[in-house]
Every structure is written in C-alpha cells, then in structure tokens.
Design a protein around this motif. Sequence first.
Motif, PDB file in Angstrom:
ATOM      1  N   GLU A 535      55.451  47.949  56.767  1.00 60.26           N
ATOM      2  CA  GLU A 535      56.736  47.448  57.241  1.00 60.26           C
ATOM      3  C   GLU A 535      57.091  46.178  56.484  1.00 60.26           C
ATOM      4  N   ALA A 536      58.248  46.185  55.842  1.00 58.64           N
ATOM      5  CA  ALA A 536      58.646  45.069  54.995  1.00 58.64           C
ATOM      6  C   ALA A 536      58.786  43.767  55.767  1.00 58.64           C
ATOM      7  N   ALA A 537      59.248  43.842  57.029  1.00 60.63           N
ATOM      8  CA  ALA A 537      59.449  42.618  57.812  1.00 60.63           C
ATOM      9  C   ALA A 537      58.139  41.873  58.012  1.00 60.63           C
ATOM     10  N   VAL A 538      57.067  42.625  58.312  1.00 59.69           N
ATOM     11  CA  VAL A 538      55.754  42.010  58.491  1.00 59.69           C
ATOM     12  C   VAL A 538      55.259  41.422  57.170  1.00 59.69           C
ATOM     13  N   ALA A 539      55.393  42.191  56.106  1.00 60.30           N
ATOM     14  CA  ALA A 539      54.930  41.736  54.792  1.00 60.30           C
ATOM     15  C   ALA A 539      55.666  40.485  54.338  1.00 60.30           C
ATOM     16  N   MET A 540      56.970  40.432  54.597  1.00 56.62           N
ATOM     17  CA  MET A 540      57.761  39.267  54.198  1.00 56.62           C
ATOM     18  C   MET A 540      57.277  37.999  54.894  1.00 56.62           C
ATOM     19  N   PHE A 541      56.958  38.129  56.168  1.00 53.36           N
ATOM     20  CA  PHE A 541      56.489  36.952  56.899  1.00 53.36           C
ATOM     21  C   PHE A 541      55.170  36.456  56.321  1.00 53.36           C
ATOM     22  N   ALA A 542      54.261  37.377  55.965  1.00 55.85           N
ATOM     23  CA  ALA A 542      52.970  36.979  55.405  1.00 55.85           C
ATOM     24  C   ALA A 542      53.151  36.278  54.066  1.00 55.85           C
ATOM     25  N   VAL A 543      54.052  36.795  53.219  1.00 54.60           N
ATOM     26  CA  VAL A 543      54.301  36.166  51.919  1.00 54.60           C
ATOM     27  C   VAL A 543      54.885  34.774  52.115  1.00 54.60           C
ATOM     28  N   ASP A 544      55.815  34.639  53.042  1.00 55.49           N
ATOM     29  CA  ASP A 544      56.410  33.331  53.290  1.00 55.49           C
ATOM     30  C   ASP A 544      55.377  32.354  53.847  1.00 55.49           C
ATOM     31  N   SER A 545      54.442  32.862  54.644  1.00 55.82           N
ATOM     32  CA  SER A 545      53.369  32.011  55.157  1.00 55.82           C
ATOM     33  C   SER A 545      52.490  31.500  54.016  1.00 55.82           C
ATOM     34  N   LEU A 546      52.168  32.379  53.071  1.00 50.05           N
ATOM     35  CA  LEU A 546      51.385  31.965  51.913  1.00 50.05           C
ATOM     36  C   LEU A 546      52.130  30.927  51.084  1.00 50.05           C
ATOM     37  N   ARG A 547      53.439  31.073  50.975  1.00 49.22           N
ATOM     38  CA  ARG A 547      54.231  30.090  50.231  1.00 49.22           C
ATOM     39  C   ARG A 547      54.140  28.710  50.890  1.00 49.22           C
ATOM     40  N   GLN A 548      54.306  28.669  52.215  1.00 50.48           N
ATOM     41  CA  GLN A 548      54.243  27.386  52.922  1.00 50.48           C
ATOM     42  C   GLN A 548      52.867  26.733  52.780  1.00 50.48           C
ATOM     43  N   LEU A 549      51.818  27.534  52.952  1.00 51.46           N
ATOM     44  CA  LEU A 549      50.466  26.992  52.862  1.00 51.46           C
ATOM     45  C   LEU A 549      50.144  26.549  51.438  1.00 51.46           C
ATOM     46  N   SER A 550      50.635  27.282  50.447  1.00 51.19           N
ATOM     47  CA  SER A 550      50.393  26.905  49.050  1.00 51.19           C
ATOM     48  C   SER A 550      51.050  25.572  48.727  1.00 51.19           C
ATOM     49  N   MET A 551      52.258  25.366  49.236  1.00 50.19           N
ATOM     50  CA  MET A 551      52.948  24.100  48.987  1.00 50.19           C
ATOM     51  C   MET A 551      52.185  22.936  49.613  1.00 50.19           C
ATOM     52  N   VAL A 582      59.931  46.449  47.021  1.00 55.52           N
ATOM     53  CA  VAL A 582      60.638  45.654  46.026  1.00 55.52           C
ATOM     54  C   VAL A 582      61.053  44.307  46.614  1.00 55.52           C
ATOM     55  N   SER A 583      61.529  44.319  47.857  1.00 55.46           N
ATOM     56  CA  SER A 583      61.987  43.075  48.485  1.00 55.46           C
ATOM     57  C   SER A 583      60.845  42.084  48.644  1.00 55.46           C
ATOM     58  N   VAL A 584      59.631  42.578  48.936  1.00 59.80           N
ATOM     59  CA  VAL A 584      58.468  41.699  49.078  1.00 59.80           C
ATOM     60  C   VAL A 584      58.113  41.074  47.732  1.00 59.80           C
ATOM     61  N   LYS A 585      58.128  41.880  46.670  1.00 57.83           N
ATOM     62  CA  LYS A 585      57.822  41.354  45.338  1.00 57.83           C
ATOM     63  C   LYS A 585      58.856  40.320  44.904  1.00 57.83           C
ATOM     64  N   GLU A 586      60.116  40.586  45.199  1.00 55.71           N
ATOM     65  CA  GLU A 586      61.163  39.627  44.841  1.00 55.71           C
ATOM     66  C   GLU A 586      60.980  38.312  45.586  1.00 55.71           C
ATOM     67  N   HIS A 587      60.626  38.411  46.849  1.00 63.83           N
ATOM     68  CA  HIS A 587      60.390  37.189  47.623  1.00 63.83           C
ATOM     69  C   HIS A 587      59.171  36.438  47.094  1.00 63.83           C
ATOM     70  N   LEU A 588      58.135  37.178  46.686  1.00 62.86           N
ATOM     71  CA  LEU A 588      56.947  36.552  46.121  1.00 62.86           C
ATOM     72  C   LEU A 588      57.293  35.826  44.818  1.00 62.86           C
ATOM     73  N   LEU A 589      58.093  36.445  43.961  1.00 67.74           N
ATOM     74  CA  LEU A 589      58.500  35.805  42.714  1.00 67.74           C
ATOM     75  C   LEU A 589      59.335  34.559  42.977  1.00 67.74           C
ATOM     76  N   SER A 590      60.193  34.639  43.981  1.00 66.20           N
ATOM     77  CA  SER A 590      60.982  33.468  44.350  1.00 66.20           C
ATOM     78  C   SER A 590      60.083  32.327  44.817  1.00 66.20           C
ATOM     79  N   SER A 591      59.032  32.662  45.559  1.00 70.50           N
ATOM     80  CA  SER A 591      58.091  31.643  46.038  1.00 70.50           C
ATOM     81  C   SER A 591      57.324  31.021  44.879  1.00 70.50           C
ATOM     82  N   VAL A 592      56.882  31.868  43.930  1.00 73.81           N
ATOM     83  CA  VAL A 592      56.159  31.362  42.763  1.00 73.81           C
ATOM     84  C   VAL A 592      57.060  30.460  41.926  1.00 73.81           C
ATOM     85  N   GLU A 593      58.321  30.852  41.791  1.00 68.77           N
ATOM     86  CA  GLU A 593      59.263  30.015  41.047  1.00 68.77           C
ATOM     87  C   GLU A 593      59.392  28.637  41.695  1.00 68.77           C
TER      88      GLU A 593
END
Length: 641
Positions: A535-551, A582-593
């Motif tokens: 489910e993309a909604a769950v995956a998106m939240f996990a990616v965003d969590s990794l972005r916050q913790l990485s920062m 695709v949406s998860v990968k795009e969000h991940l790339l946005s976070s890396v940027e």
Amino acid sequence: FALKVLRAYGEELDFKGMEFDEAIRYYLSGFRLPGEAQKIDRIMEVFAARYTDQNSAVFPTADAAFILAFSIIMLNTDLHNPAIKEDRKMTIKSFQRMNSGVCDGGDFPDEMLEDIFNRIKTNPISLKEDDDARESAGIQKGGAAAPSALSTASDFFFGNHYVDEDNTRKSNYQKEGDQIVRDTESMLRQRRKATKHSSSKKSLRDNLKKRASVNFVGTADTGLKDEYVTPMFDVTWGPALAVFSTAIESANITESALSSIATDEEMDHAVDNAASVIEVSLNGFQLAICIAGICGNDTARDAYVRALYNFTRLGKGRLLSSRHIQCVQSLLRLGIDDGELLGVSWEHIFRALAEVNRLQQLWEVKARSDKKKRADDDTDSDTSSDVDDINYPLEDEMDKKGIDEANAKAIYGAISLNLVDSIFQRSSYLSRPSLKDFVYQLCRVSRMEISGYGGHVGSDANDIDLTNDHYMKHHTLVSDSASKVGVGGSQPAIYSLQKLVEVTQFNMESRPRLIFADIWGTISTHLTSTALHEEAAVAMFAVDSLRQLSMQFLNREELGVFEFQRRFLKPLETIMSRSTHVSVKEHLLSSVEQLILIYGFDEDSESSKQAAGDQKRTHQGTLRSGWRSVLLVLGTAGLDE
C-alpha cells in the motif's frame, strides 16, 4: 571551541605501533573522562580516528576501532569492579562473543582479543588522578576503593542509569523492613499485656531481639533474593495469579447478581466491597510483576502482564466498565514506573496504547461531528456538556458502533494524553538491554497493525501525489467523515509507527552513537520493510519518517574516517532498488535532494544558500560518508526505466 581543543589534543598524540589498549591508557592519561554520555562519545570518536589514521593496517574502518574502544572500557569495569561477583565477571569467550560481527561485518582476530583481555585483567586501566588518590589513601592499585572516574563513566555510558534508583529502592526496602519489625513488636507487646502470661514475656522479648537483628531482603551484604525470595516466588506466583484473577472477575459477577434482589444499601456495600477487592488485586498484580522482573522470572512476569491486558477488554469489542478502565490505568502505570523490568511484556502495553489512541481519536471525531451537526441545526453550539451527558443502554442492546462510542467516552475521560506520551518519552532513561526490548516490541506491534491493513482502502487511496495537503489527508488515522465514526476509519493503522519515530528521535539525541546503533538496526529494518509495503500510503509514511530521522542524524558532524552516516542511510538504497511504487520512489528522490541541498554543500556555495533559506547554517556541509548511499540512490534511479 571545546571540540576543536579535543581534536587538537588528539592530533598531538602519537599512537604509531602501540597496542590498542595501551593507546587507550596513554590517551586517557591526560584528562579526566567525564560522566556525560555524549561527551564520552566525542572523546572516543577522536581517539579512534587518530589511532586508525596512524595504524591503518590494524582496523578496516574507524568504526571498528570506536566500538572496540568502548568494549575495552566495559571489560575494564567488569573485571575490576568489586561489586561484580567472580562467577559473573566477563570471560575471554564472552568478550570475544560481545565483539563478534562488529569489525566491518566480520570478527576481530581471536588472538588480538585474547591478548587485550589478558593485559586488562593483569593491569587495569586507571586514570592518573585515581592512582594519586589511592597513593594518598595508602591503597594499592587494584585494591578496594571508591569508584574510579573511568568506572563511573563506563557505568553511565553503558546504560546503568538505575544504580541510584536501585540503591534508593534498597534503602526504602530496609526502612520498610524496620517498620515491620516495630509494628510486630508493638503488636506482640499488646498481646503480652492482654494475656498477662509473665512466663512468656522473656521469650517474646528474646524473639523480638532476634528478629531485630535479622538482615532483611535488599540489604547490600546478603544474597537473600536468590536464596529465599526467588524460590518462594516461584512457588507462590501461580496460585497468587489465580486468586487475583478470580477476585477481579467475581467482583463484577457478584455486583450483577445482587442488582435484582438486594436493597440499595446492600448494593452500595457490594459496590464498595467490589471496588476494594479490585484495588487490592491490581496492587497485587503490580507488585508481582515487579518481583518477577527483579527475580528474572520471565514466565511469571509475562503471565501477569498478559492477564492484566486481557482484563482491560481492549480490542475485544466488549463494553468497558469501571474495573476494565482501572486495569488499563494499572497497565499503563507499569510502563511509566517499571519499564526497566518489562522486557518482552512491552508488547501488551503497546497494544493497549494503540487501542487507547484509536478510542480517543474516535471520541474527538464524534465530538466535532456532533458539534457541527448541532450548529447546522441552529441548536446549542456548546456540545461538550451534551456529549458528556449521553446515557448508553446495556451492552446487549448496543451494536458495535454504540459500544465503540461508549468505550471511547470512558477512555477519553480516564486516560490523559500526557500519561501516554510520558511512556514513550521515558524510553530515553531505560538501560541499554531494556531499550532494545522496548524498541523491538514496539516494532512488532507496529507490524501487527500494518499487517491488519490491506484491501480496506477505497480505490482513491493509492492515488497519492507529493502535495502536503493530499499527503496528510491520506495519513489521518480516523477519518473526519461521519460515515466512518465508530469503525475507527479505514486508513492505515500507523500509530505505533509514529511513536517509533518519536522514540528514535528521543534516543538519537540522548544516546551515544554506539548505543543508538544497537536499536537502529531494528528500527531501520522495520522502516525499510514498511517502505516496501504494497500500500503506497503506508510506504510513503515510512519514507517520510526516514527523511525526518536522516535530517536529525546529519545535524551532527562526522569525522572523515567514520562511516556512521553510510550505515544510517543504507535503508534508502534498499528502498530505491526494491520499491514497486513510482510515487514512493519519487518521494524518496525528493527527500534525497533535500538532504543534498541542506547538508551536502558548504556555507559559501550558491546551491547551499539558495536551498537552505532560513535553515540553520551550522549544519551545512556535514554530509560525509553518507554521500555513498546518496549516490547509489541516484544511480539506481538513473537506471530505472
């Protein structure tokens, strides 16, 4: 400035050709090791970097030297601490086992660890000021004396936060034992006066004197816990559990049976009696769980906590009465007061917290919905009193929605959000082993919640873009739609995942990197698997969590020879290579940027100035070993068709 002084001090020392433990002795000989964990972390980080730089053939990475340095401090404290019994001291095998797999994924040579062990055992590491103190006190090196600065710092660093608390508990236990002796003495004196048996006076006085001289459990110079308390508890915990459980269960049955035949006065007496029985039983539960934890009886502890959780009725779809609410409160108090003793039993507390959160959010949604409905009908807009005064029918006359609403009202009034939040905030005070249990069980409960989500979301749930409004809408735990009130909403159950991110943030700030690395392995594995959810909604939240913790992690500067950042950011590589959304990968790339623009450039670069905006400039240019993960993510994205 202090960090610059520390690095300058390290650069002035020459460790070429020195044995690793001898280099640590030399390094610590010039200053007193502080007690703050973060300062110790920095000090040993500089040492590991300098030693690796001058002895590049000894360790594959500075990370391995950093970890072994702390293991040696721990070994030194363990072998030469007089408070640790001989049969519990570390052996060569246990020292080798403790350091297995930490040398860049491999093991240190056995001969190297054995030589270090023997040298530390023969000649303990001690600071010059401690040696001077021993000399002035006339104590030989290695003799019994006050704890050294190195031992104190090691105790603090390796999670022994509860030493003072244990001493306080022992002192209180001794005082309580003395009070029991005094109470018993008073009772027996009264009995002697009443019976007037002069012949028994001398005997009683002698017995009391003997009792007063007994060392009670908890005194520092006895092993009564292992000798008496543990065997007694092993025999009695089962029957005691049956008694407490029967008392709680029968209290409600008795009350229900008398309701049709008893007078009002008899009912009041029955209600008071039932309340007293429940209070005593719950107190027995809490004490038994504490004793089980102290005595190391995991079976008894888990049985009591599981029974207490079952008495809460949470998640059973049954109507909650006052006794069930009391059980919920007792269960949550365990998490606040006795978290150090819970171990794997944290699972039941986290499951209870997830259900409490669902009911609280459900009640808030219902209150807002009722308020809006009354406002639309031009009725009284102040609905707080109207909502509180709702009288619900009997459980047999209620459907699931009605039971949920009644339970939500009861939980909302009895359990405060501050109580719930304090359980997670106090995780930063847990010892190292207890924190690992805490995090592991929180990840387990989060997996349970997420695995229960699938196939329940409408077709538009997967149509996710990267705009904030749309993103937040799809991560609402309880929908504001009135049609979903009472069901708890159909969005992902991510409460425990959210709390896991908060716990990670708390401990990232308060724990040294070595301790934090222990729990990050578990957390990153769970976040990675969640980011690969179907489910993309769950995956998106996990990616965003990794972005916050990485920062947050990149806010701290890394010395060039270490690879902490690369290990922390490695989950991003796995997600980019294995995700099917695709949406998860795009969000991940946005976070890396975002990570690159904020942390990848120095202050003077134009890209940094343009991207940072109002960001704090002190954290720019801190991306070091993490570049490898960042470039691998970008490379994988470039190959993705």
